[in-house]
Scaffold this motif. Structure first.
Motif, PDB file in Angstrom:
ATOM      1  N   PRO A  65      30.481 -45.678  52.613  1.00 53.94           N
ATOM      2  CA  PRO A  65      29.876 -46.198  51.377  1.00 53.94           C
ATOM      3  C   PRO A  65      30.690 -45.929  50.111  1.00 53.94           C
ATOM      4  O   PRO A  65      30.591 -46.684  49.146  1.00 53.94           O
ATOM      5  CB  PRO A  65      28.511 -45.506  51.327  1.00 53.94           C
ATOM      6  N   LEU A  68      32.734 -48.995  48.939  1.00 50.43           N
ATOM      7  CA  LEU A  68      31.880 -50.169  49.046  1.00 50.43           C
ATOM      8  C   LEU A  68      32.559 -51.423  48.517  1.00 50.43           C
ATOM      9  O   LEU A  68      32.397 -52.516  49.082  1.00 50.43           O
ATOM     10  CB  LEU A  68      30.570 -49.908  48.297  1.00 50.43           C
ATOM     11  N   HIS A  71      34.600 -53.400  51.048  1.00 51.77           N
ATOM     12  CA  HIS A  71      33.983 -53.957  52.250  1.00 51.77           C
ATOM     13  C   HIS A  71      33.459 -55.368  52.008  1.00 51.77           C
ATOM     14  O   HIS A  71      32.652 -55.590  51.098  1.00 51.77           O
ATOM     15  CB  HIS A  71      32.840 -53.058  52.727  1.00 51.77           C
ATOM     16  N   CYS A  96      29.913 -43.774  58.231  1.00 45.61           N
ATOM     17  CA  CYS A  96      29.014 -44.739  57.613  1.00 45.61           C
ATOM     18  C   CYS A  96      27.809 -43.980  57.073  1.00 45.61           C
ATOM     19  O   CYS A  96      27.647 -42.790  57.347  1.00 45.61           O
ATOM     20  CB  CYS A  96      28.582 -45.791  58.630  1.00 45.61           C
ATOM     21  N   GLU A 104      24.203 -50.107  44.552  1.00 48.06           N
ATOM     22  CA  GLU A 104      24.229 -51.231  45.495  1.00 48.06           C
ATOM     23  C   GLU A 104      23.637 -50.826  46.841  1.00 48.06           C
ATOM     24  O   GLU A 104      24.218 -51.056  47.910  1.00 48.06           O
ATOM     25  CB  GLU A 104      25.649 -51.762  45.682  1.00 48.06           C
ATOM     26  N   LYS A 107      23.339 -53.438  49.710  1.00 42.77           N
ATOM     27  CA  LYS A 107      24.589 -53.687  50.437  1.00 42.77           C
ATOM     28  C   LYS A 107      24.914 -52.510  51.346  1.00 42.77           C
ATOM     29  O   LYS A 107      25.326 -52.702  52.501  1.00 42.77           O
ATOM     30  CB  LYS A 107      25.744 -53.924  49.456  1.00 42.77           C
ATOM     31  N   GLN A 108      24.716 -51.292  50.835  1.00 40.42           N
ATOM     32  CA  GLN A 108      24.929 -50.110  51.668  1.00 40.42           C
ATOM     33  C   GLN A 108      24.058 -50.161  52.913  1.00 40.42           C
ATOM     34  O   GLN A 108      24.522 -49.879  54.032  1.00 40.42           O
ATOM     35  CB  GLN A 108      24.611 -48.834  50.884  1.00 40.42           C
TER      36      GLN A 108
END
Length: 255
Positions: A65, A68, A71, A96, A104, A107-108
């Protein structure tokens, strides 16, 4: 005594000038193997070359994360392709997890649960990062239950939280955090957890031990973490304790 550093980032640039020396020094102190997690798609790919250059390392593949912004949506599929093509090389999926300090969170969450699904698909354990997020991780585990356990990296939290992870099949990573007086909750939790559920780690170059603040952490400090844990657990049978922790890591790695 023999040890495994269950979580360190020896591939980071902080070790470019003396990586081989650090690994050799750690080996002289009984550290036979190191686990180097993946943090991005590109870096997970690079770890395949890294582990050939340094055979005492085990590697995983993951999207951390902290990175981020790197990704992309397609990276999950590409990470799956990478693991499928190199299944014998990767021991876990991760690093992870979920981290409230980053933002966010949706999204995480999506990336985390997708990586849980990958771990289930490839029958691999997870390396889980947390920060102010035990409740969020619990919710993700409920939505997408991990089938092959793993390790909660740099565990900090209460006995209740620790037991919840253990019941889900996870071991708890023990690092430099326990050397600080402020870590009383975590120290107390570890005193109530069976030793068979613990792993040693450094998170090098991060998470320096008390007394080494501001310095680069290295895997050579695994024996320091071990001695701190032995003192916390009031264990003087160092050989038996170190061997149990070593076997715990082999069980996590399925080696």
């Amino acid at each position: 005594m023999r040890f495994i550093d269950s979580h360190c980032h020896l591939d980071f640039s902080e070790f470019d000038e003396d990586r081989a020396r650090c690994i050799a020094n750690a080996r002289s102190l009984g550290v036979t193997h190191l686990v180097v997690p993946g943090i991005s798609l590109a870096q997970s790919n690079n770890l395949l070359t890294f582990t050939k250059q340094y055979p005492s390392t085990y590697i995983s593949a993951g999207l951390h994360p902290y990175f981020l912004e790197q990704h992309q949506e397609q990276h999950i599929d590409e990470l799956g392709d990478l693991i499928a093509a190199n299944h014998d090389s990767f021991v876990a999926v991760g690093e992870c997890g979920l981290d409230r300090s980053i933002g966010e969170l949706e999204k995480q969450r999506s990336l985390f649960e997708a990586q849980i699904a990958l771990a289930n698909e490839f029958e691999l354990p997870l390396i889980v990062h947390h920060r102010q997020s035990h409740d969020l991780i619990a919710a993700s585990f409920k939505r997408c239950p991990p089938k092959f356990g793993g390790v909660i990296h740099a565990f900090s939290g209460s006995s209740q939280v620790g037991e919840t992870y253990i019941k889900a099949g996870f071991k708890l990573g023990v690092g430099g955090t326990i050397t600080y007086a402020r870590a009383q909750k975590t120290q107390q939790a570890l005193q109530h957890v069976g030793i068979e559920h613990l792993l040693l780690e450094t998170d090098a170059p991060s998470m320096p031990l008390c007394g080494y603040q501001g310095q680069r952490n290295t895997t050579e400090r695994i024996p320091n973490v071990f001695l701190a844990l032995a003192a916390l657990l009031q264990r003087q049978d160092y050989e038996a304790l170190s061997e149990q922790l070593y076997l715990n890591c082999l069980a996590f790695l399925r080696k």
